[in-house]
Design a protein around this motif. Structure first.
Motif, PDB file in Angstrom:
ATOM      1  N   GLY A 159       0.787  -1.217   0.000  1.00  0.00           N
ATOM      2  CA  GLY A 159       0.000   0.000   0.000  1.00  0.00           C
ATOM      3  C   GLY A 159       0.824   1.274   0.000  1.00  0.00           C
ATOM      4  O   GLY A 159       1.969   1.312   0.445  1.00  0.00           O
ATOM      5  N   VAL A 160       0.216   2.340  -0.497  1.00  0.00           N
ATOM      6  CA  VAL A 160       0.865   3.646  -0.611  1.00  0.00           C
ATOM      7  C   VAL A 160       0.229   4.594   0.399  1.00  0.00           C
ATOM      8  O   VAL A 160      -0.993   4.765   0.424  1.00  0.00           O
ATOM      9  CB  VAL A 160       0.703   4.216  -2.030  1.00  0.00           C
ATOM     10  N   ALA A 161       1.054   5.222   1.244  1.00  0.00           N
ATOM     11  CA  ALA A 161       0.540   6.129   2.264  1.00  0.00           C
ATOM     12  C   ALA A 161       0.594   7.590   1.830  1.00  0.00           C
ATOM     13  O   ALA A 161      -0.285   8.373   2.149  1.00  0.00           O
ATOM     14  CB  ALA A 161       1.328   5.939   3.562  1.00  0.00           C
ATOM     15  N   SER A 162       1.631   7.981   1.100  1.00  0.00           N
ATOM     16  CA  SER A 162       1.785   9.371   0.679  1.00  0.00           C
ATOM     17  C   SER A 162       2.606   9.434  -0.600  1.00  0.00           C
ATOM     18  O   SER A 162       3.434   8.564  -0.860  1.00  0.00           O
ATOM     19  CB  SER A 162       2.449  10.202   1.784  1.00  0.00           C
ATOM     20  N   VAL A 163       2.369  10.493  -1.393  1.00  0.00           N
ATOM     21  CA  VAL A 163       3.004  10.627  -2.713  1.00  0.00           C
ATOM     22  C   VAL A 163       3.615  12.004  -2.836  1.00  0.00           C
ATOM     23  O   VAL A 163       3.070  13.001  -2.338  1.00  0.00           O
ATOM     24  CB  VAL A 163       1.972  10.412  -3.837  1.00  0.00           C
ATOM     25  N   PHE A 164       4.761  12.069  -3.525  1.00  0.00           N
ATOM     26  CA  PHE A 164       5.423  13.344  -3.819  1.00  0.00           C
ATOM     27  C   PHE A 164       5.910  13.298  -5.265  1.00  0.00           C
ATOM     28  O   PHE A 164       6.369  12.257  -5.735  1.00  0.00           O
ATOM     29  CB  PHE A 164       6.611  13.560  -2.871  1.00  0.00           C
ATOM     30  N   ASN A 182       6.841  -0.405   2.793  1.00  0.00           N
ATOM     31  CA  ASN A 182       7.894  -1.124   2.084  1.00  0.00           C
ATOM     32  C   ASN A 182       9.005  -0.194   1.616  1.00  0.00           C
ATOM     33  O   ASN A 182       9.571  -0.370   0.539  1.00  0.00           O
ATOM     34  CB  ASN A 182       7.295  -1.882   0.890  1.00  0.00           C
ATOM     35  N   GLY A 183       9.312   0.822   2.426  1.00  0.00           N
ATOM     36  CA  GLY A 183      10.380   1.750   2.082  1.00  0.00           C
ATOM     37  C   GLY A 183       9.939   2.852   1.133  1.00  0.00           C
ATOM     38  O   GLY A 183       8.771   2.954   0.753  1.00  0.00           O
ATOM     39  N   VAL A 184      10.887   3.706   0.762  1.00  0.00           N
ATOM     40  CA  VAL A 184      10.650   4.770  -0.208  1.00  0.00           C
ATOM     41  C   VAL A 184      10.837   4.191  -1.601  1.00  0.00           C
ATOM     42  O   VAL A 184      11.882   3.624  -1.916  1.00  0.00           O
ATOM     43  CB  VAL A 184      11.618   5.953   0.001  1.00  0.00           C
ATOM     44  N   ARG A 185       9.822   4.345  -2.436  1.00  0.00           N
ATOM     45  CA  ARG A 185       9.871   3.765  -3.771  1.00  0.00           C
ATOM     46  C   ARG A 185       9.437   4.834  -4.773  1.00  0.00           C
ATOM     47  O   ARG A 185       8.869   5.866  -4.399  1.00  0.00           O
ATOM     48  CB  ARG A 185       8.975   2.527  -3.860  1.00  0.00           C
ATOM     49  N   GLY A 186       9.693   4.585  -6.048  1.00  0.00           N
ATOM     50  CA  GLY A 186       9.334   5.587  -7.031  1.00  0.00           C
ATOM     51  C   GLY A 186       9.210   5.030  -8.434  1.00  0.00           C
ATOM     52  O   GLY A 186       9.698   3.939  -8.746  1.00  0.00           O
ATOM     53  N   ALA A 187       8.511   5.801  -9.269  1.00  0.00           N
ATOM     54  CA  ALA A 187       8.414   5.531 -10.701  1.00  0.00           C
ATOM     55  C   ALA A 187       8.939   6.748 -11.438  1.00  0.00           C
ATOM     56  O   ALA A 187       8.794   7.884 -10.961  1.00  0.00           O
ATOM     57  CB  ALA A 187       6.970   5.238 -11.106  1.00  0.00           C
ATOM     58  N   PHE A 188       9.547   6.534 -12.587  1.00  0.00           N
ATOM     59  CA  PHE A 188      10.183   7.616 -13.329  1.00  0.00           C
ATOM     60  C   PHE A 188       9.698   7.610 -14.770  1.00  0.00           C
ATOM     61  O   PHE A 188       9.641   6.564 -15.421  1.00  0.00           O
ATOM     62  CB  PHE A 188      11.708   7.460 -13.281  1.00  0.00           C
ATOM     63  N   ALA A 198      11.325   3.628 -15.193  1.00  0.00           N
ATOM     64  CA  ALA A 198      11.386   2.635 -14.116  1.00  0.00           C
ATOM     65  C   ALA A 198      10.084   2.687 -13.345  1.00  0.00           C
ATOM     66  O   ALA A 198       9.462   3.739 -13.221  1.00  0.00           O
ATOM     67  CB  ALA A 198      12.567   2.919 -13.194  1.00  0.00           C
ATOM     68  N   ALA A 199       9.652   1.550 -12.820  1.00  0.00           N
ATOM     69  CA  ALA A 199       8.413   1.473 -12.045  1.00  0.00           C
ATOM     70  C   ALA A 199       8.676   0.741 -10.738  1.00  0.00           C
ATOM     71  O   ALA A 199       9.403  -0.260 -10.707  1.00  0.00           O
ATOM     72  CB  ALA A 199       7.326   0.749 -12.834  1.00  0.00           C
ATOM     73  N   ASP A 200       8.111   1.251  -9.654  1.00  0.00           N
ATOM     74  CA  ASP A 200       8.215   0.629  -8.334  1.00  0.00           C
ATOM     75  C   ASP A 200       9.668   0.324  -7.974  1.00  0.00           C
ATOM     76  O   ASP A 200      10.024  -0.792  -7.600  1.00  0.00           O
ATOM     77  CB  ASP A 200       7.370  -0.647  -8.293  1.00  0.00           C
ATOM     78  N   THR A 201      10.506   1.347  -8.097  1.00  0.00           N
ATOM     79  CA  THR A 201      11.936   1.211  -7.814  1.00  0.00           C
ATOM     80  C   THR A 201      12.223   1.556  -6.350  1.00  0.00           C
ATOM     81  O   THR A 201      11.764   2.587  -5.849  1.00  0.00           O
ATOM     82  CB  THR A 201      12.749   2.159  -8.720  1.00  0.00           C
ATOM     83  N   LEU A 202      12.967   0.707  -5.655  1.00  0.00           N
ATOM     84  CA  LEU A 202      13.337   0.979  -4.274  1.00  0.00           C
ATOM     85  C   LEU A 202      14.378   2.099  -4.241  1.00  0.00           C
ATOM     86  O   LEU A 202      15.432   1.998  -4.867  1.00  0.00           O
ATOM     87  CB  LEU A 202      13.899  -0.273  -3.611  1.00  0.00           C
ATOM     88  N   LEU A 203      14.084   3.183  -3.500  1.00  0.00           N
ATOM     89  CA  LEU A 203      14.993   4.327  -3.415  1.00  0.00           C
ATOM     90  C   LEU A 203      15.677   4.431  -2.067  1.00  0.00           C
ATOM     91  O   LEU A 203      16.750   5.029  -1.968  1.00  0.00           O
ATOM     92  CB  LEU A 203      14.225   5.622  -3.702  1.00  0.00           C
TER      93      LEU A 203
END
Length: 270
Positions: A159-164, A182-188, A198-203
């Protein structure tokens, strides 16, 4: 902020007093025109829009106060340039010029808006949760006139709690960063061709409970901060993340010819 901006301080004195008594309702946005050297600053409180344009020395070029319609609690203010802006609501976006609505367009009401952002070329990105597909993030790219350019669906593992959202002004790369369990993740994405990089990349280095991630690009580097709950109390952690060499290509966008939204401070309002 260097002392060159001190000339604008007096212009904000009355705004600061107004803000203290209306801070629960006030939202704001800014846009920068690099070629003209102008900064447009917007604040809106319900039916009143405050707007000021300052030059690169901090001197006020013009200011304006307007009464506007269409604002309601939860409305997001998206600044396009010194005259145009959008009120973004869950099911409709309304575009204004000065105090007058000039256009409106519906957006998917079955998706819950998490954030809305102005990109380069006055395009708009809406990040929403698609409840019809549990846990899916929908990225909707709109032109300022309401034309849906594309949408991309991302299915994070948890699940996603917050987005930036932040954007690299050099190559138009858009980073959608989220936090959760599940940590800080991102899509580019690259804005000019909407290519998924990239999708659902661990940052982050760990994959525990995090919240309120934020970031800013500096050249080919993404600087990240977030609330990390790996210990008893929440702490602020950060990391430097370098863009892969394979992503680096020019965007073909002349950013000096347009207003661009100011990339937010990594810590934003937390």
């Amino acid at each position: 902020v260097d002392s060159g901006w001190a000339g604008a301080v007096n212009d904000y004195d009355c705004w600061n007093n107004y803000y203290e008594s209306h801070k629960r309702h006030l939202v704001s946005g800014v846009a920068w025109n690099a070629r003209a050297g102008l900064l447009a600053i917007y604040s809106v409180d319900r039916a009143v829009l405050f707007r000021i344009v300052v030059d690169s020395t901090g001197h006020r070029v013009r200011s304006r106060v307007d009464s506007v319609t269409g604002w309601k609690p939860g409305t997001r203010l998206i600044v396009l340039d010194s005259t145009d802006y959008i009120f973004a609501q869950d099911s409709i976006f309304i575009r204004y010029r000065n105090s007058s609505p000039i256009d409106s367009f519906p957006v998917s009401g079955t998706r819950r808006t998490m954030s809305v952002h102005s990109l380069m070329r006055s395009e708009v990105l809406r990040v929403a949760l698609d409840d019809s597909v549990s846990g899916t993030i929908a990225l909707e790219f709109y032109r300022a006139d309401g034309l849906l350019l594309a949408e991309r669906l991302i299915a994070p593992a948890v699940g996603v709690a917050s987005v930036f959202v932040t954007q690299n002004q050099l190559d138009s790369t858009v980073a959608v960063i989220w936090g959760g369990s599940n940590g800080v993740r991102g899509a580019f994405f690259r804005q000019n061709d909407l290519a998924l990089l990239a999708a659902d990349t661990l940052l982050s280095e760990t994959q525990g409970l995090v919240n309120a991630p934020a970031g800013i690009f500096l050249h080919d580097t993404l600087f990240l901060v977030w609330e990390d709950h790996r210990g008893t109390n929440g702490d602020i952690y950060g990391r430097v993340w370098t863009i892969p060499q394979a992503w680096k290509r020019t965007s073909g966008i002349d950013e000096k010819a347009q207003y661009t939204r100011i990339i937010p401070n990594p810590a934003h309002d937390r």
